[in-house]
Design a protein around this motif. Sequence first.
Motif, short mmCIF file in Angstrom:
data_model
loop_
_atom_site.label_atom_id
_atom_site.label_comp_id
_atom_site.label_asym_id
_atom_site.label_seq_id
_atom_site.Cartn_x
_atom_site.Cartn_y
_atom_site.Cartn_z
N UNK A 148 0.80 -1.23 0.00
CA UNK A 148 0.00 0.00 0.00
C UNK A 148 0.83 1.27 0.00
N UNK A 149 2.11 1.15 0.36
CA UNK A 149 2.98 2.33 0.42
C UNK A 149 4.25 2.06 -0.39
N UNK A 150 4.52 2.94 -1.36
CA UNK A 150 5.70 2.75 -2.21
C UNK A 150 6.42 4.07 -2.41
N UNK A 151 7.74 4.02 -2.27
CA UNK A 151 8.58 5.20 -2.45
C UNK A 151 9.74 4.83 -3.36
N UNK A 152 10.14 5.75 -4.22
CA UNK A 152 11.32 5.56 -5.07
C UNK A 152 12.26 6.72 -4.80
N UNK A 153 13.42 6.40 -4.20
CA UNK A 153 14.42 7.42 -3.88
C UNK A 153 15.44 7.52 -4.99
N UNK A 154 15.88 8.71 -5.26
CA UNK A 154 16.95 8.89 -6.24
C UNK A 154 17.81 10.07 -5.82
N UNK A 155 18.89 10.28 -6.54
CA UNK A 155 19.80 11.41 -6.32
C UNK A 155 20.73 11.44 -7.51
N UNK A 156 21.38 12.56 -7.73
CA UNK A 156 22.30 12.65 -8.86
C UNK A 156 23.43 11.64 -8.68
N UNK A 157 23.97 11.17 -9.80
CA UNK A 157 25.06 10.20 -9.75
C UNK A 157 26.26 10.79 -9.01
N UNK A 158 26.51 12.08 -9.21
CA UNK A 158 27.65 12.73 -8.55
C UNK A 158 27.49 12.72 -7.04
N UNK A 159 26.29 13.03 -6.57
CA UNK A 159 26.08 13.03 -5.12
C UNK A 159 26.15 11.63 -4.54
N UNK A 160 25.63 10.68 -5.28
CA UNK A 160 25.69 9.29 -4.80
C UNK A 160 27.13 8.81 -4.71
N UNK A 161 27.96 9.22 -5.66
CA UNK A 161 29.38 8.85 -5.62
C UNK A 161 30.07 9.50 -4.43
N UNK A 162 29.74 10.75 -4.15
CA UNK A 162 30.34 11.45 -3.02
C UNK A 162 29.94 10.79 -1.70
N UNK A 163 28.68 10.39 -1.58
CA UNK A 163 28.23 9.71 -0.36
C UNK A 163 28.99 8.42 -0.15
N UNK A 164 29.13 7.64 -1.23
CA UNK A 164 29.83 6.37 -1.14
C UNK A 164 31.31 6.60 -0.81
N UNK A 165 31.90 7.63 -1.41
CA UNK A 165 33.30 7.95 -1.15
C UNK A 165 33.52 8.25 0.33
N UNK A 166 32.64 9.07 0.89
CA UNK A 166 32.77 9.42 2.31
C UNK A 166 32.57 8.19 3.19
N UNK A 167 31.59 7.37 2.84
CA UNK A 167 31.32 6.18 3.62
C UNK A 167 32.52 5.24 3.65
N UNK A 168 33.11 5.00 2.50
CA UNK A 168 34.24 4.10 2.42
C UNK A 168 35.51 4.71 3.02
N UNK A 169 35.71 6.00 2.80
CA UNK A 169 36.88 6.68 3.35
C UNK A 169 36.85 6.66 4.88
N UNK A 170 35.66 6.84 5.45
CA UNK A 170 35.52 6.80 6.91
C UNK A 170 35.87 5.43 7.47
N UNK A 171 35.75 4.41 6.63
CA UNK A 171 36.08 3.05 7.07
C UNK A 171 37.52 2.68 6.72
#
Length: 228
Positions: A148-171
């Motif tokens: 009954x409830x559906x959501x589709x999240x998105x973001x620019x490829x550049x922002x998604x890459x930056x998020x992943x970069x920060x996540x991995x760099x922090x680790x």
Amino acid sequence: MNDTDLKVAIPVLTIDGPSGSGKGTISRLVASRLGWHYLDSGALYRAVGVSAGWADIDLADPAALVRCAFDTEVGFRDDPGGELRVLINGLDATDELRTETAGAAASAIAAIPEVRSALKERQRVFRRAPGLVADGRDMGTVIFPDAPFKVFLTASAEERAERRYKQLSDKGVSVTLAGLLREILARDARDAQRAVAPLRPAEDAVRIDTTGLGIDAVVERVLARVTA
């Protein structure tokens, strides 16, 4: 309780989107706020990919991968700090599942119809009272089309890459932003072009672009869909 009663009694919120859109973080927070169960469908595919790697299975061998999908035991538990841990055949493989190698393997095997079929029912059994938040790429279109409830999240490829970069760099993982951007664009293309369950919003899903939005703001937008 028959299937019809189950669908009426136990609501499902599906949160789909491409890699790096924030669906995993948002889904867990929303599930916690609602007091519902949580399904990380991507972890199942990553787990099969990791398990196949452990067994030296060729990712181009569909029959072997289907056997692996059926044979691989996957479990979820929260550690004392509240972080989700994933167990593969009884071993904590959480860190290995988060690598880009595991992600690439998951994307590759997810394009194999027989593997998707083998994992379909395993995902549906997560639907338990009082409700389920399911995140992935085809939760609203294939696994829980009646949700009954559906959501589709998105973001620019550049922002998604930056998020992943920060996540991995922090680790402490050594990666490059340019390399991550290439991988994200390649994965987007594979997921969107695969013949079975391609990445796309369900027709009745609400789209939320998370570019430039903080986590709390996205959580509130998603919760508004369920509590309205």
